[in-house]
Every structure is written in C-alpha cells, then in structure tokens.
Design a protein around this motif. Structure first.
Motif, short mmCIF file in Angstrom:
data_model
loop_
_atom_site.label_atom_id
_atom_site.label_comp_id
_atom_site.label_asym_id
_atom_site.label_seq_id
_atom_site.Cartn_x
_atom_site.Cartn_y
_atom_site.Cartn_z
N LEU A 1 0.82 -1.21 0.00
CA LEU A 1 0.00 0.00 0.00
C LEU A 1 0.86 1.26 0.00
CD1 LEU A 1 -2.74 -0.95 2.64
CD2 LEU A 1 -2.99 -0.91 0.14
N ASN A 2 0.31 2.32 -0.58
CA ASN A 2 0.83 3.68 -0.51
C ASN A 2 2.09 3.89 -1.33
OD1 ASN A 2 0.07 6.23 0.67
ND2 ASN A 2 1.96 6.16 1.88
N VAL A 3 2.38 3.01 -2.29
CA VAL A 3 3.59 3.17 -3.08
C VAL A 3 3.55 4.50 -3.83
CG1 VAL A 3 4.90 2.26 -5.03
CG2 VAL A 3 4.01 0.70 -3.28
N SER A 4 4.58 5.30 -3.62
CA SER A 4 4.73 6.61 -4.25
C SER A 4 3.66 7.61 -3.84
CB SER A 4 4.76 6.49 -5.78
OG SER A 4 5.90 5.77 -6.20
N ASN A 5 2.92 7.33 -2.77
CA ASN A 5 1.89 8.25 -2.35
C ASN A 5 2.20 8.80 -0.97
OD1 ASN A 5 -1.20 9.15 -1.76
ND2 ASN A 5 -0.77 8.99 -3.96
N PHE A 6 1.26 9.58 -0.43
CA PHE A 6 1.51 10.39 0.76
C PHE A 6 0.49 10.13 1.87
CE2 PHE A 6 3.06 12.51 -3.00
CZ PHE A 6 4.31 12.99 -2.65
N GLN A 7 -0.42 9.17 1.67
CA GLN A 7 -1.43 8.91 2.69
C GLN A 7 -0.75 8.46 3.98
OE1 GLN A 7 -4.61 9.67 1.81
NE2 GLN A 7 -3.74 10.18 -0.21
N THR A 8 -1.35 8.78 5.12
CA THR A 8 -0.72 8.48 6.40
C THR A 8 -0.59 6.98 6.62
OG1 THR A 8 -2.78 8.44 7.64
CG2 THR A 8 -1.68 10.58 7.40
N THR A 9 0.37 6.64 7.46
CA THR A 9 0.52 5.23 7.83
C THR A 9 -0.74 4.72 8.51
OG1 THR A 9 2.91 5.51 8.08
CG2 THR A 9 1.91 3.63 9.19
N ALA A 10 -1.32 5.52 9.40
CA ALA A 10 -2.52 5.09 10.12
C ALA A 10 -3.66 4.79 9.17
CB ALA A 10 -2.93 6.16 11.13
N SER A 11 -3.88 5.65 8.16
CA SER A 11 -4.99 5.41 7.25
C SER A 11 -4.76 4.17 6.40
CB SER A 11 -5.22 6.63 6.35
OG SER A 11 -4.15 6.83 5.45
N ASN A 12 -3.52 3.92 6.04
CA ASN A 12 -3.22 2.72 5.26
C ASN A 12 -3.33 1.45 6.10
OD1 ASN A 12 -2.32 3.17 2.32
ND2 ASN A 12 -1.34 4.86 3.42
N VAL A 13 -2.94 1.54 7.36
CA VAL A 13 -3.09 0.37 8.24
C VAL A 13 -4.57 0.04 8.43
CG1 VAL A 13 -2.77 -0.46 10.60
CG2 VAL A 13 -0.87 0.64 9.39
N THR A 14 -5.39 1.06 8.59
CA THR A 14 -6.84 0.82 8.73
C THR A 14 -7.42 0.21 7.46
OG1 THR A 14 -7.09 2.63 10.31
CG2 THR A 14 -9.07 1.92 9.13
N TYR A 15 -7.12 0.82 6.32
CA TYR A 15 -7.61 0.31 5.03
C TYR A 15 -7.05 -1.09 4.76
CZ TYR A 15 -7.93 -0.03 -0.10
OH TYR A 15 -8.17 -0.45 -1.38
N GLY A 16 -5.76 -1.27 4.99
CA GLY A 16 -5.17 -2.58 4.78
C GLY A 16 -5.80 -3.65 5.65
N GLY A 17 -6.17 -3.27 6.87
CA GLY A 17 -6.84 -4.23 7.74
C GLY A 17 -8.19 -4.65 7.19
N GLN A 18 -8.90 -3.71 6.57
CA GLN A 18 -10.18 -4.05 5.95
C GLN A 18 -9.98 -5.00 4.78
OE1 GLN A 18 -11.70 -0.18 4.91
NE2 GLN A 18 -12.57 0.20 6.94
N VAL A 19 -9.02 -4.69 3.91
CA VAL A 19 -8.75 -5.55 2.76
C VAL A 19 -8.29 -6.93 3.24
CG1 VAL A 19 -7.31 -5.86 0.71
CG2 VAL A 19 -8.22 -3.59 1.26
N SER A 20 -7.39 -6.93 4.21
CA SER A 20 -6.87 -8.19 4.75
C SER A 20 -7.98 -9.07 5.30
CB SER A 20 -5.85 -7.89 5.86
OG SER A 20 -5.47 -9.06 6.54
N ALA A 21 -8.91 -8.47 6.06
CA ALA A 21 -10.00 -9.24 6.64
C ALA A 21 -10.87 -9.87 5.56
CB ALA A 21 -10.84 -8.35 7.55
#
Length: 310
Positions: free
Chosen positions: A209-229
């Motif tokens: 997630l977030n390759v070459s982008n600027f979104q926060t780590t927290a927002s990516n961890v939350t989103y990644g958790g949704q995708v992972s689940a």
C-alpha cells in the motif's frame, strides 16, 4: 527511474471488515528480524555536487543511507545481472534487498510513467529474469505499482499477467512478493480485495500500500486491515517514504511533505509485515508543480522532504 503516479480518486466507501479466517500472531511475519537494503544514488550524487550547502549536503547524505527499494524496468538493462548485483551487495551487508517490478504492458495507463514491455509473453520472460537474478537469496519484491488500482486495458489479461508474475517469483524459496494495491484513498476495500484475489494474492506473501503516495501510515493500516480481513488475514506492507506529513492537495510533487518512518520489519501492527521506503524520496512524480520528468532526482525537493521531518 520512473515513479508510480497515483491518480486522484473519490473517497472510498467505508466497508466493515468481515471476520478473518484465523488470528495472526507476530511469528506470522515472513520478514521478522530482517533489515533492508537499497540505495538512493541520486541523493549521494546531489550531496557531492559543488555548490551544495553543508546543511543540505548533510541531509542528502543521510537520505542516501536509508534503505530504499530498487526499481526494475526497461532502464535496468540485463535485469537478471542487475538484480544479481544488488542481491550480492545486500548479502555482503547482511541485509535483504527490496525490489519493485515495474514493467507490465500498459504501465501507468499512459500517465507520467508510461511504458512497459509490449506483450504478455515478453513480460513473463522479463519477470523470470528477475526471479533468476534473485535465485535462492532472500528478497522482497513489490509487484507492479498501480496495475490493480488503475486496471486499464484488457483486465483479464492484466490480472493473468500478475498471477503469473507472482507464481514465477514465489518459486524462489526466499522471495517475498507483495502485489501493489493502491492506497487508502483510492479503491474501496471490497473492490480491491476482489482484484487482489483474482490476481493471485493468496499465492503471494501479501499486498503493498501507498507506493509513491503520501497517505498516512494510520490510514493505510486501517484500510489494509479491511482488505486483509476480506481476504482471510492476508498480510501487507506500507510505503512510508514520503508520508511524514500526510497527503497534500495534489498527488504529484505536492509541497510541504516529509519523509516518513524509517524502514523496519518491526511495525507493532498485526498483519503489517514492514514499513518500507518503496518510492525513492527526491525522485519526481512527473512534470508537475515545477518538477522534472518522472523518476528524475530533484535535489531541492529531496532536501525539503528531509528538512520537514526534522
């Protein structure tokens, strides 16, 4: 080397995660204990340029020492030899190299980083050369930034190429592959989970997630958790190279950004295998906001990223 532009997109639909198949534990992380390898030659060269102030040179030298992924594409020449050299350097340093495979046909859907080989057959031959260069060594490979989030052209063909790429890389015992899955403010979790599933993420170590982008780590961890689940607990990594101040008003060379958390496999987050510097900080996103061509090292932007993190 080319960067991976990220196109603006509507705010994704909020998706409640479905229960995971089984709870993960810290020992599930295939990268546990690893330290990473990769260079930022543009920063090193800029630090040595005549006329660079001592303060800027110090920041550029620091940037050059932080492990950063090696991007692979047409510029890599004999890619098997290029990869083999990086693997050898990493082994000598007792570290694990991080690569980005970025050569799929129709790359970046005609955007700033357009390119790629001209056929599925040529692509699979190229990926096999990457795998041959890695051999039995341990390595991390982020597979095709933006290829799933944009998903242009013949979608079935593209998904098939990604599946085949994962299969080829994963035949190596020490290769850890992560299929790129955009970022937390691009494609909704349900759609991305289905794309990842079809592209063979269950045969990979996870997604990126977030390759070459600027979104926060927290927002990516939350989103990644949704995708992972939605995928039964699949792991992921996050690019923290430029997200220290979060996103700006633009995806392309926004002002006021900062480098983020240094690369580590100790994230303290369930199913987050590593924070990596995938994008090379200081390389332009494209000819926008005063930047040079995509992939060109831009010393003043690099210094600003480092200074903003101090």
């Amino acid at each position: 080397m080319p960067s991976a532009p990220v196109l603006p997109a509507p705010t994704p639909t909020t998706v409640p995660p479905t229960p995971a198949a089984a709870p993960a534990t810290p020992t599930d992380n295939p990268l546990a204990g690893d330290t990473f390898h990769g260079s930022n030659p543009g920063a090193a060269r800029a630090a040595a340029q005549p006329g660079t102030s001592p303060e800027d040179a110090a920041l550029l030298r620091e940037l050059a020492q932080i492990p950063t992924a090696t991007w692979l594409g047409s510029w890599s020449g004999d890619v098997a030899s290029t990869v083999r050299q990086v693997v050898g350097d990493a082994r000598a340093a007792g570290r694990v190299p991080v690569f980005v495979a970025y050569n799929i046909p129709g790359r970046d859907c005609g955007g700033y980083s357009a390119g790629g080989v001209d056929s599925p057959a040529a692509y699979l031959q190229w990926v096999q050369a990457v795998a041959d260069g890695i051999g039995t060594a341990e390595a991390v490979v982020v597979v095709e930034p933006d290829a799933l989030a944009q998903l242009c052209g013949d979608q079935a063909e593209r998904l098939g190429m990604l599946r085949s790429a994962v299969d080829a890389l994963e035949r190596n015992p020490g290769t850890h592959t992560y299929l790129d899955a955009g970022h937390s403010n691009w494609v909704d979790a349900v759609t991305m989970a289905e794309r990842l599933r079809t592209a063979g993420v269950r045969g990979a170590d996870g997604f990126a997630l977030n390759v070459s982008n600027f979104q926060t780590t927290a927002s990516n961890v939350t989103y990644g958790g949704q995708v992972s689940a939605l995928l039964g607990g699949v792991h992921f990594v996050v690019d923290t190279s430029r997200n220290g101040n979060g996103p700006g008003s633009d995806w392309c060379n926004p002002a006021g950004r900062a480098v983020g958390q240094r690369p580590t496999s100790s994230t303290g987050q369930l199913r987050v295998d590593a924070y990596l510097w995938v994008k090379t900080p200081g390389e332009s996103d494209g000819t926008c906001n005063g930047g040079p061509a995509a992939g060109t090292f831009w010393p003043s932007y690099a210094v600003a990223l480092m200074r903003a993190a101090v």
